[in-house]
Design a protein around this motif. Structure first.
Motif, PDB file in Angstrom:
ATOM      1  N   UNK A   1       0.828  -1.213   0.000  1.00 44.55           N
ATOM      2  CA  UNK A   1       0.000   0.000   0.000  1.00 44.55           C
ATOM      3  C   UNK A   1       0.858   1.256   0.000  1.00 44.55           C
ATOM      4  N   UNK A   2       2.041   1.188   0.594  1.00 43.51           N
ATOM      5  CA  UNK A   2       2.943   2.346   0.552  1.00 43.51           C
ATOM      6  C   UNK A   2       3.275   2.668  -0.900  1.00 43.51           C
ATOM      7  N   UNK A   3       3.676   1.641  -1.660  1.00 41.21           N
ATOM      8  CA  UNK A   3       4.031   1.835  -3.068  1.00 41.21           C
ATOM      9  C   UNK A   3       2.814   2.272  -3.869  1.00 41.21           C
TER      10      UNK A   3
ATOM     11  N   UNK B   1      18.698  -0.356  -0.087  1.00 40.50           N
ATOM     12  CA  UNK B   1      18.614  -1.808  -0.189  1.00 40.50           C
ATOM     13  C   UNK B   1      17.224  -2.320   0.154  1.00 40.50           C
ATOM     14  N   UNK B   2      16.876  -3.472  -0.426  1.00 36.21           N
ATOM     15  CA  UNK B   2      15.619  -4.123  -0.107  1.00 36.21           C
ATOM     16  C   UNK B   2      14.432  -3.210  -0.317  1.00 36.21           C
ATOM     17  N   UNK B   3      13.625  -3.061   0.727  1.00 38.02           N
ATOM     18  CA  UNK B   3      12.461  -2.186   0.641  1.00 38.02           C
ATOM     19  C   UNK B   3      12.856  -0.753   0.333  1.00 38.02           C
ATOM     20  N   UNK B   4      14.047  -0.346   0.767  1.00 38.18           N
ATOM     21  CA  UNK B   4      14.523   0.995   0.433  1.00 38.18           C
ATOM     22  C   UNK B   4      14.701   1.167  -1.056  1.00 38.18           C
ATOM     23  N   UNK B   5      15.201   0.126  -1.728  1.00 35.85           N
ATOM     24  CA  UNK B   5      15.354   0.177  -3.183  1.00 35.85           C
ATOM     25  C   UNK B   5      13.996   0.271  -3.867  1.00 35.85           C
ATOM     26  N   UNK B   6      12.985  -0.383  -3.303  1.00 31.79           N
ATOM     27  CA  UNK B   6      11.661  -0.313  -3.917  1.00 31.79           C
ATOM     28  C   UNK B   6      11.026   1.063  -3.681  1.00 31.79           C
ATOM     29  N   UNK B   7      11.254   1.661  -2.523  1.00 31.96           N
ATOM     30  CA  UNK B   7      10.766   3.023  -2.311  1.00 31.96           C
ATOM     31  C   UNK B   7      11.374   3.983  -3.330  1.00 31.96           C
ATOM     32  N   UNK B   8      12.662   3.807  -3.606  1.00 35.28           N
ATOM     33  CA  UNK B   8      13.301   4.626  -4.635  1.00 35.28           C
ATOM     34  C   UNK B   8      12.686   4.343  -5.999  1.00 35.28           C
ATOM     35  N   UNK B   9      12.454   3.073  -6.293  1.00 37.76           N
ATOM     36  CA  UNK B   9      11.877   2.666  -7.571  1.00 37.76           C
ATOM     37  C   UNK B   9      10.476   3.227  -7.755  1.00 37.76           C
ATOM     38  N   UNK B  10       9.701   3.294  -6.676  1.00 39.97           N
ATOM     39  CA  UNK B  10       8.324   3.793  -6.755  1.00 39.97           C
ATOM     40  C   UNK B  10       8.263   5.304  -6.903  1.00 39.97           C
ATOM     41  N   UNK B  11       9.377   5.985  -6.683  1.00 36.78           N
ATOM     42  CA  UNK B  11       9.435   7.427  -6.893  1.00 36.78           C
ATOM     43  C   UNK B  11       9.456   7.713  -8.394  1.00 36.78           C
TER      44      UNK B  11
ATOM     45  N   UNK C   1      13.927 -14.743   0.089  1.00 37.78           N
ATOM     46  CA  UNK C   1      12.601 -14.225  -0.256  1.00 37.78           C
ATOM     47  C   UNK C   1      12.517 -13.972  -1.755  1.00 37.78           C
ATOM     48  N   UNK C   2      11.295 -13.892  -2.271  1.00 36.89           N
ATOM     49  CA  UNK C   2      11.119 -13.574  -3.677  1.00 36.89           C
ATOM     50  C   UNK C   2      11.548 -12.143  -3.962  1.00 36.89           C
ATOM     51  N   UNK C   3      12.196 -11.962  -5.107  1.00 36.59           N
ATOM     52  CA  UNK C   3      12.544 -10.610  -5.534  1.00 36.59           C
ATOM     53  C   UNK C   3      11.335  -9.791  -5.898  1.00 36.59           C
ATOM     54  N   UNK C   4      10.197 -10.455  -6.068  1.00 32.78           N
ATOM     55  CA  UNK C   4       8.948  -9.773  -6.404  1.00 32.78           C
ATOM     56  C   UNK C   4       8.278  -9.314  -5.110  1.00 32.78           C
ATOM     57  N   UNK C   5       8.697  -8.171  -4.620  1.00 35.07           N
ATOM     58  CA  UNK C   5       8.184  -7.656  -3.354  1.00 35.07           C
ATOM     59  C   UNK C   5       7.813  -6.190  -3.503  1.00 35.07           C
ATOM     60  N   UNK C   6       6.694  -5.806  -2.958  1.00 37.74           N
ATOM     61  CA  UNK C   6       6.257  -4.400  -2.950  1.00 37.74           C
ATOM     62  C   UNK C   6       6.125  -3.818  -4.368  1.00 37.74           C
ATOM     63  N   UNK C   7       5.874  -4.694  -5.341  1.00 38.82           N
ATOM     64  CA  UNK C   7       5.714  -4.207  -6.704  1.00 38.82           C
ATOM     65  C   UNK C   7       6.996  -4.153  -7.498  1.00 38.82           C
ATOM     66  N   UNK C   8       8.104  -4.691  -6.965  1.00 35.06           N
ATOM     67  CA  UNK C   8       9.385  -4.610  -7.669  1.00 35.06           C
ATOM     68  C   UNK C   8       9.334  -5.305  -9.022  1.00 35.06           C
ATOM     69  N   UNK C   9       8.677  -6.462  -9.098  1.00 38.96           N
ATOM     70  CA  UNK C   9       8.639  -7.196 -10.362  1.00 38.96           C
ATOM     71  C   UNK C   9       7.742  -6.514 -11.388  1.00 38.96           C
ATOM     72  N   UNK C  10       6.881  -5.637 -10.940  1.00 41.45           N
ATOM     73  CA  UNK C  10       6.048  -4.844 -11.854  1.00 41.45           C
ATOM     74  C   UNK C  10       6.791  -3.597 -12.303  1.00 41.45           C
TER      75      UNK C  10
END
Length: 263
Positions: free
Chosen positions: A90-92, A111-121, A141-150
């Motif tokens: 939901x954050x993303x 890193x990790x969720x931090x990288x996805x927060x950057x990606x969602x920007x 864990x799966x690399x598909x986390x928090x929308x990363x694979x999308x």
């Protein structure tokens, strides 16, 4: 409202600074929830037109806190795990649905969720000291986390996304720029000033037009060309009748710079 991170607004630019430098700004349950709610609230906040997301100290964000999240989750049942992973998503979601530009200023380890927060920007500026790792696979864990694979294939392409998500390796700022993962690498001491300069330009620009651009960037990922052309035609017709476009025209005739008002 009180947050577990720093939050300030100046000249229509909100700056969110993750503020747990002693653990490279690792995220907690509370920080995730506060970010989720803040990005949702910013949709209705006309006093903010642009957001800068950065970290305190030497890191941007090292991901979820090993003790406060991972250690705690291992004591919980499957429903609690799913509640958590849905909350992080939901954050993303709220970042992407916020029709205002978000600039991630990556000052160090991302890193990790931090990288996805950057990606969602929407835009990513990296200090020359920045390092980025989608390290989920390295912790089982799966690399598909928090929308990363999308999101990641849409930014760097499927091949690079597969490499980054499969191996979880850390890349430096120069490599991230070469991959197209960051927009620009700048000297460390110039990172925040550059982010503020970009944010100021956007905040003083035609903000309604920028909001429409972000909306269509999101929507057109699911459309065929014919549908995309039609939705762009409708959106542009609307903006052609907008006050900001008229302000551009009047300023052009007067040989002045336009002063937009977001309408």
């Amino acid at each position: 409202m009180s947050y577990d991170f720093l939050y300030e607004v100046q000249d229509s630019v909100a700056t969110i600074t993750l503020n747990r430098p002693e653990v490279m700004n690792a995220l907690t349950f509370e920080v995730y929830a506060q970010l989720r709610d803040l990005f949702a609230d910013l949709r209705r906040n006309d006093g903010v037109q642009v957001v800068i997301l950065t970290g305190a100290g030497e890191g941007f964000c090292s991901g979820g806190d090993v003790h406060k999240i991972i250690g705690e989750l291992l004591q919980r049942d499957m429903k609690a795990h799913l509640d958590f992973t849905r909350m992080t998503g939901e954050v993303v979601h709220n970042m992407r649905m916020l029709e205002k530009p978000i600039i991630a200023a990556l000052n160090g380890m991302t890193a990790g969720a931090g990288a996805v927060l950057a990606l969602a920007s929407d835009l990513r500026l990296a200090s020359e000291r920045a390092r980025i790792a989608f390290l989920f696979s390295k912790v089982g864990l799966t690399g598909a986390d928090m929308g990363a694979a999308y999101l990641l294939p849409r930014v760097v392409g499927m091949g690079r996304a597969s490499e980054l998500l499969y191996f979880g390796d850390t890349i430096d700022a120069a490599t991230a720029e070469r991959y197209g993962l960051v927009n620009r690498v700048v000297p460390h001491t110039e990172l925040l000033s550059t982010a503020r300069e970009w944010a100021s330009r956007l905040a003083q620009g035609p903000t309604f037009a920028l909001a429409m651009t972000k909306r269509l960037l999101n929507q057109e990922q699911h459309m065929d060309l014919t549908s995309a052309l039609e939705v762009e035609a409708q959106a542009q017709a609307l903006l052609l009748m907008g006050e900001d476009h008229r302000r551009f025209y009047e300023a052009f005739k007067a040989k002045e710079s336009p002063r937009f008002n977001g309408r």
